[in-house]
Design a protein around this motif. Structure first.
Motif: not given
Length: 184
Positions: A23-27, A36-40
């Protein structure tokens, strides 16, 4: 897309911890996703690629991503009166984070990595000079030297360069000499 649980299993951490990190990397703009599902993102892919080859350029990419992040604004406000111990800033920043007390210190580490904050030789952190603020100066400025030059400038002039210009100058210098910044 990758699931938080997959990352947690790979790095041997709890799913909740990994989800908070993602979540932090998303911000910051390195990842997209939720639940719970992420992509670069393109910026995340560029950072991963550049950082593996040139740590300094990777830090510059992070700098651009952190420029408008809430933590940058909070850290700069907290450091307006000068340098503080990294732990004190971490406690201040922790007020906006989840209950794990280490997250504030992790955030300080990311801000240092992104060239938003700098550490002095005593372990204190400070924000670099914002050249848009009249009268702004580096904390504890060093006196001018006897005229010895480094990279064609005296120490005082190097010291007064804005962070981005100093980093660019050092990058150009290491490239010109063929120095690998990550080599031991």
């Amino acid at each position: 897309m990758i699931k938080s649980a997959q990352v947690a299993a790979e790095v041997h951490l709890g799913t909740e911890t990994v989800t908070e990190c993602l979540r932090f990397f998303g911000t910051v703009g390195l990842l997209d996703g939720a639940r719970g599902r992420y992509s670069a993102t393109e910026a995340g892919l560029a950072w991963a690629e550049v950082r593996s080859e040139d740590h300094t350029r990777g830090r510059l990419l992070l700098h651009g991503l952190f420029k408008d992040h809430w933590s940058t604004r909070a850290a700069r406000a907290a450091l307006a009166d000068g340098p503080v111990e990294a732990e004190a800033l971490a406690q201040h920043l922790q007020q906006g984070l989840s209950s794990n007390p280490r997250r504030g210190m992790y955030l300080v580490e990311w801000l240092v990595e992104a060239l938003v904050l700098h550490r002095d030789r005593f372990g204190r952190v400070h924000a670099p000079v914002d050249e848009n603020i009249p009268g702004a100066q580096m904390p504890n400025p060093r006196p001018p030297t006897d005229g010895n030059l480094i990279l064609g400038m005296n120490v005082q002039r190097l010291h007064n360069l804005p962070t981005a210009k100093l980093v660019a100058l050092l990058g150009t210098y290491t490239d010109m000499l063929g120095i690998d910044a990550d080599a031991p």
